[in-house]
Design a protein around this motif. Structure first.
Motif, mmCIF file in Angstrom:
data_model
loop_
_atom_site.group_PDB
_atom_site.id
_atom_site.type_symbol
_atom_site.label_atom_id
_atom_site.label_comp_id
_atom_site.label_asym_id
_atom_site.label_seq_id
_atom_site.Cartn_x
_atom_site.Cartn_y
_atom_site.Cartn_z
ATOM 1 N N GLN A 160 7.023 -15.830 11.021
ATOM 2 C CA GLN A 160 6.569 -15.619 9.651
ATOM 3 C C GLN A 160 7.791 -15.361 8.770
ATOM 4 N N PRO A 161 8.054 -16.199 7.786
ATOM 5 C CA PRO A 161 9.218 -16.004 6.918
ATOM 6 C C PRO A 161 9.138 -14.686 6.149
ATOM 7 N N PRO A 162 10.268 -14.221 5.630
ATOM 8 C CA PRO A 162 10.277 -12.980 4.856
ATOM 9 C C PRO A 162 9.593 -13.185 3.512
ATOM 10 N N LEU A 163 9.490 -12.092 2.740
ATOM 11 C CA LEU A 163 8.794 -12.141 1.452
ATOM 12 C C LEU A 163 9.555 -11.370 0.391
ATOM 13 N N CYS A 164 9.278 -11.705 -0.879
ATOM 14 C CA CYS A 164 9.730 -10.874 -1.980
ATOM 15 C C CYS A 164 8.697 -9.750 -2.122
ATOM 16 N N LEU A 165 9.040 -8.686 -2.823
ATOM 17 C CA LEU A 165 8.140 -7.535 -2.935
ATOM 18 C C LEU A 165 6.805 -7.885 -3.582
ATOM 19 N N ASP A 166 6.832 -8.636 -4.683
ATOM 20 C CA ASP A 166 5.589 -8.972 -5.377
ATOM 21 C C ASP A 166 4.633 -9.760 -4.479
ATOM 22 N N CYS A 167 5.171 -10.735 -3.772
ATOM 23 C CA CYS A 167 4.328 -11.566 -2.912
ATOM 24 C C CYS A 167 3.859 -10.823 -1.663
ATOM 25 N N ALA A 168 4.636 -9.852 -1.205
ATOM 26 C CA ALA A 168 4.222 -9.059 -0.043
ATOM 27 C C ALA A 168 2.940 -8.297 -0.362
ATOM 28 N N ALA A 169 2.868 -7.724 -1.549
ATOM 29 C CA ALA A 169 1.655 -7.002 -1.962
ATOM 30 C C ALA A 169 0.461 -7.945 -2.035
ATOM 31 N N ILE A 170 0.674 -9.136 -2.566
ATOM 32 C CA ILE A 170 -0.398 -10.134 -2.665
ATOM 33 C C ILE A 170 -0.826 -10.584 -1.273
ATOM 34 N N ALA A 171 0.141 -10.810 -0.385
ATOM 35 C CA ALA A 171 -0.164 -11.278 0.969
ATOM 36 C C ALA A 171 -1.040 -10.281 1.720
ATOM 37 N N ILE A 172 -0.743 -9.005 1.587
ATOM 38 C CA ILE A 172 -1.548 -7.991 2.276
ATOM 39 C C ILE A 172 -2.977 -7.986 1.755
ATOM 40 N N GLU A 173 -3.149 -8.200 0.459
ATOM 41 C CA GLU A 173 -4.487 -8.230 -0.128
ATOM 42 C C GLU A 173 -5.265 -9.489 0.240
ATOM 43 N N GLN A 174 -4.590 -10.639 0.295
ATOM 44 C CA GLN A 174 -5.295 -11.910 0.404
ATOM 45 C C GLN A 174 -5.278 -12.554 1.787
ATOM 46 N N CYS A 175 -4.377 -12.144 2.659
ATOM 47 C CA CYS A 175 -4.318 -12.750 3.997
ATOM 48 C C CYS A 175 -5.311 -12.043 4.916
ATOM 49 N N PRO A 176 -6.324 -12.758 5.393
ATOM 50 C CA PRO A 176 -7.328 -12.121 6.251
ATOM 51 C C PRO A 176 -6.724 -11.504 7.516
ATOM 52 N N HIS A 177 -5.753 -12.183 8.127
ATOM 53 C CA HIS A 177 -5.141 -11.664 9.357
ATOM 54 C C HIS A 177 -4.432 -10.334 9.102
ATOM 55 N N LEU A 178 -3.661 -10.261 8.019
ATOM 56 C CA LEU A 178 -2.928 -9.031 7.721
ATOM 57 C C LEU A 178 -3.860 -7.889 7.339
ATOM 58 N N SER A 179 -4.873 -8.185 6.537
ATOM 59 C CA SER A 179 -5.782 -7.116 6.118
ATOM 60 C C SER A 179 -6.664 -6.655 7.278
ATOM 61 N N ARG A 180 -7.054 -7.558 8.147
ATOM 62 C CA ARG A 180 -7.904 -7.225 9.285
ATOM 63 C C ARG A 180 -7.124 -6.482 10.374
ATOM 64 N N SER A 181 -5.903 -6.927 10.665
ATOM 65 C CA SER A 181 -5.123 -6.362 11.766
ATOM 66 C C SER A 181 -4.241 -5.197 11.350
#
Length: 154
Positions: free
Chosen positions: A54-75
């Protein structure tokens, strides 16, 4: 899922996997990656040396990814800073020579299918089609993403 070409470019250049144009967030503690803690991980060993595709992220997109990625929010996402995210190898498909001397996908076990091929072993696998780059994270610190975002906004 990240497109293979996009994954390779963002992983190689350490750019944000979501917006692609921004460099990944980097502080004195290292580059920002998101991960999920494996069930079998021991507290004192994990996450040092973890392999990620999984590539790294900028801070703004990291917050969005946690909210919108089902795998990250579920796990349960864990924010990591890695001082040394070194290229480790690739994930892909192993091929063998078929009866007509053309490459055919090799039969591999379910466990072996998901294992990355380290660059040091690439000569042992001349027929390997890589689909994703893998980095080994060293000098890893678990961080609180909300605190990182608040600090960056000040």
């Amino acid at each position: 899922m990240v497109h293979p070409s996009r994954q390779r470019e963002t992983m190689q250049d350490l750019r944000c996997q979501v917006c692609v144009v921004q460099p990944a967030s980097r502080t004195a503690s290292g580059y920002l990656f998101l991960a999920t803690r494996p069930k079998e991980a021991r507290e004192r060993d994990w996450p040092e040396g973890v392999l990620t595709w999984q590539p790294p992220l900028c801070l703004d997109c990291a917050a969005i990814a946690i909210e919108q990625c089902p795998h990250l929010s579920r796990s349960g996402a864990v924010a990591l800073r890695a001082r040394v995210p070194r290229l480790y190898g690739v994930v892909g498909t192993l091929y063998t020579t078929g009866a007509d001397l053309r490459p055919v996908p090799a039969q591999v076990s379910e466990e072996a299918r998901d294992l990355p091929l380290p660059y040091k072993d690439h000569l042992l696998r001349p027929w390997f089609l890589a689909s994703q780059l893998v980095r080994e994270l060293r000098g890893v610190t678990v961080v609180e993403l909300e605190r990182e975002i608040a600090t960056a906004r000040r």
